[in-house]
Design a protein around this motif. Sequence first.
Motif, PDB file in Angstrom:
ATOM      1  N   MET A 110      76.684  26.664  63.715  1.00  0.00           N
ATOM      2  CA  MET A 110      76.051  25.516  64.341  1.00  0.00           C
ATOM      3  C   MET A 110      74.918  25.937  65.271  1.00  0.00           C
ATOM      4  O   MET A 110      73.904  25.279  65.342  1.00  0.00           O
ATOM      5  N   LEU A 111      75.086  27.019  66.005  1.00  0.00           N
ATOM      6  CA  LEU A 111      74.056  27.479  66.928  1.00  0.00           C
ATOM      7  C   LEU A 111      72.800  27.976  66.218  1.00  0.00           C
ATOM      8  O   LEU A 111      71.730  27.994  66.808  1.00  0.00           O
ATOM      9  N   ARG A 112      72.945  28.365  64.985  1.00  0.00           N
ATOM     10  CA  ARG A 112      71.765  28.847  64.280  1.00  0.00           C
ATOM     11  C   ARG A 112      70.786  27.720  63.959  1.00  0.00           C
ATOM     12  O   ARG A 112      69.613  27.972  63.678  1.00  0.00           O
ATOM     13  N   TYR A 113      71.251  26.468  63.991  1.00  0.00           N
ATOM     14  CA  TYR A 113      70.373  25.324  63.759  1.00  0.00           C
ATOM     15  C   TYR A 113      69.691  24.842  65.031  1.00  0.00           C
ATOM     16  O   TYR A 113      68.739  24.068  64.982  1.00  0.00           O
ATOM     17  N   LEU A 114      70.157  25.286  66.172  1.00  0.00           N
ATOM     18  CA  LEU A 114      69.641  24.817  67.455  1.00  0.00           C
ATOM     19  C   LEU A 114      68.142  25.075  67.631  1.00  0.00           C
ATOM     20  O   LEU A 114      67.416  24.167  68.045  1.00  0.00           O
ATOM     21  N   PRO A 115      67.621  26.268  67.322  1.00  0.00           N
ATOM     22  CA  PRO A 115      66.166  26.464  67.473  1.00  0.00           C
ATOM     23  C   PRO A 115      65.345  25.500  66.612  1.00  0.00           C
ATOM     24  O   PRO A 115      64.312  24.983  67.062  1.00  0.00           O
ATOM     25  N   PHE A 116      65.790  25.225  65.408  1.00  0.00           N
ATOM     26  CA  PHE A 116      65.073  24.301  64.540  1.00  0.00           C
ATOM     27  C   PHE A 116      65.104  22.876  65.094  1.00  0.00           C
ATOM     28  O   PHE A 116      64.109  22.160  65.047  1.00  0.00           O
ATOM     29  N   LEU A 117      66.259  22.482  65.622  1.00  0.00           N
ATOM     30  CA  LEU A 117      66.370  21.147  66.214  1.00  0.00           C
ATOM     31  C   LEU A 117      65.497  21.019  67.459  1.00  0.00           C
ATOM     32  O   LEU A 117      64.878  19.971  67.685  1.00  0.00           O
ATOM     33  N   LEU A 118      65.427  22.075  68.253  1.00  0.00           N
ATOM     34  CA  LEU A 118      64.573  22.048  69.446  1.00  0.00           C
ATOM     35  C   LEU A 118      63.095  21.960  69.073  1.00  0.00           C
ATOM     36  O   LEU A 118      62.326  21.224  69.710  1.00  0.00           O
ATOM     37  N   ILE A 119      62.707  22.688  68.050  1.00  0.00           N
ATOM     38  CA  ILE A 119      61.316  22.633  67.588  1.00  0.00           C
ATOM     39  C   ILE A 119      60.979  21.241  67.066  1.00  0.00           C
ATOM     40  O   ILE A 119      59.923  20.683  67.371  1.00  0.00           O
ATOM     41  N   ILE A 120      61.882  20.658  66.295  1.00  0.00           N
ATOM     42  CA  ILE A 120      61.655  19.300  65.772  1.00  0.00           C
ATOM     43  C   ILE A 120      61.596  18.296  66.920  1.00  0.00           C
ATOM     44  O   ILE A 120      60.726  17.411  66.950  1.00  0.00           O
ATOM     45  N   ALA A 121      62.504  18.426  67.889  1.00  0.00           N
ATOM     46  CA  ALA A 121      62.509  17.509  69.034  1.00  0.00           C
ATOM     47  C   ALA A 121      61.224  17.631  69.848  1.00  0.00           C
ATOM     48  O   ALA A 121      60.638  16.622  70.262  1.00  0.00           O
ATOM     49  N   LEU A 122      60.773  18.864  70.065  1.00  0.00           N
ATOM     50  CA  LEU A 122      59.530  19.087  70.804  1.00  0.00           C
ATOM     51  C   LEU A 122      58.340  18.495  70.058  1.00  0.00           C
ATOM     52  O   LEU A 122      57.469  17.853  70.665  1.00  0.00           O
ATOM     53  N   THR A 123      58.302  18.683  68.758  1.00  0.00           N
ATOM     54  CA  THR A 123      57.211  18.140  67.952  1.00  0.00           C
ATOM     55  C   THR A 123      57.211  16.615  67.988  1.00  0.00           C
ATOM     56  O   THR A 123      56.152  15.996  68.156  1.00  0.00           O
ATOM     57  N   ILE A 124      58.367  16.009  67.848  1.00  0.00           N
ATOM     58  CA  ILE A 124      58.455  14.543  67.881  1.00  0.00           C
ATOM     59  C   ILE A 124      58.044  14.012  69.251  1.00  0.00           C
ATOM     60  O   ILE A 124      57.291  13.043  69.355  1.00  0.00           O
ATOM     61  N   TYR A 125      58.516  14.672  70.319  1.00  0.00           N
ATOM     62  CA  TYR A 125      58.156  14.227  71.669  1.00  0.00           C
ATOM     63  C   TYR A 125      56.644  14.303  71.886  1.00  0.00           C
ATOM     64  O   TYR A 125      56.016  13.372  72.383  1.00  0.00           O
TER      65      TYR A 125
END
Length: 112
Positions: free
Chosen positions: A1-16
């Motif tokens: 699960m933690l291996r997906y965290l960087p990708f989710l953070l990048i997507i969240a930052l891009t959307i924001y």
Amino acid sequence: MLRYLPFLLIIALTIYAFIDCLNTPEEEVKHLPKVVWVIIILLFSIVGPVVWLFAGRQRSTVGGGRARRTQWVAPDDNPEFLRSLGEERDKNKDRDKDRDTNRDTNRDTDKD
């Protein structure tokens, strides 16, 4: 699960950054037109949003004095709204007085 965290953070930052760029008025965008900033944010997934957040728009200074209010103000903090309520209340009182006076006048004429 933690291996997906960087990708989710990048997507969240891009959307924001994308939404922030779209909601920023054109006169507050710095250095490039707004359309170019949107393209940069979407094409360069990490660098684009970070550059937008640091250099893309005018930010208010921290501690540099009180910023001018341009956002929505709650009704109980808005003196114009409170004044309008008082004026409306006074109008309603005057209208109720006139209505009561008319009723008394109509009763007097009905008795005759």
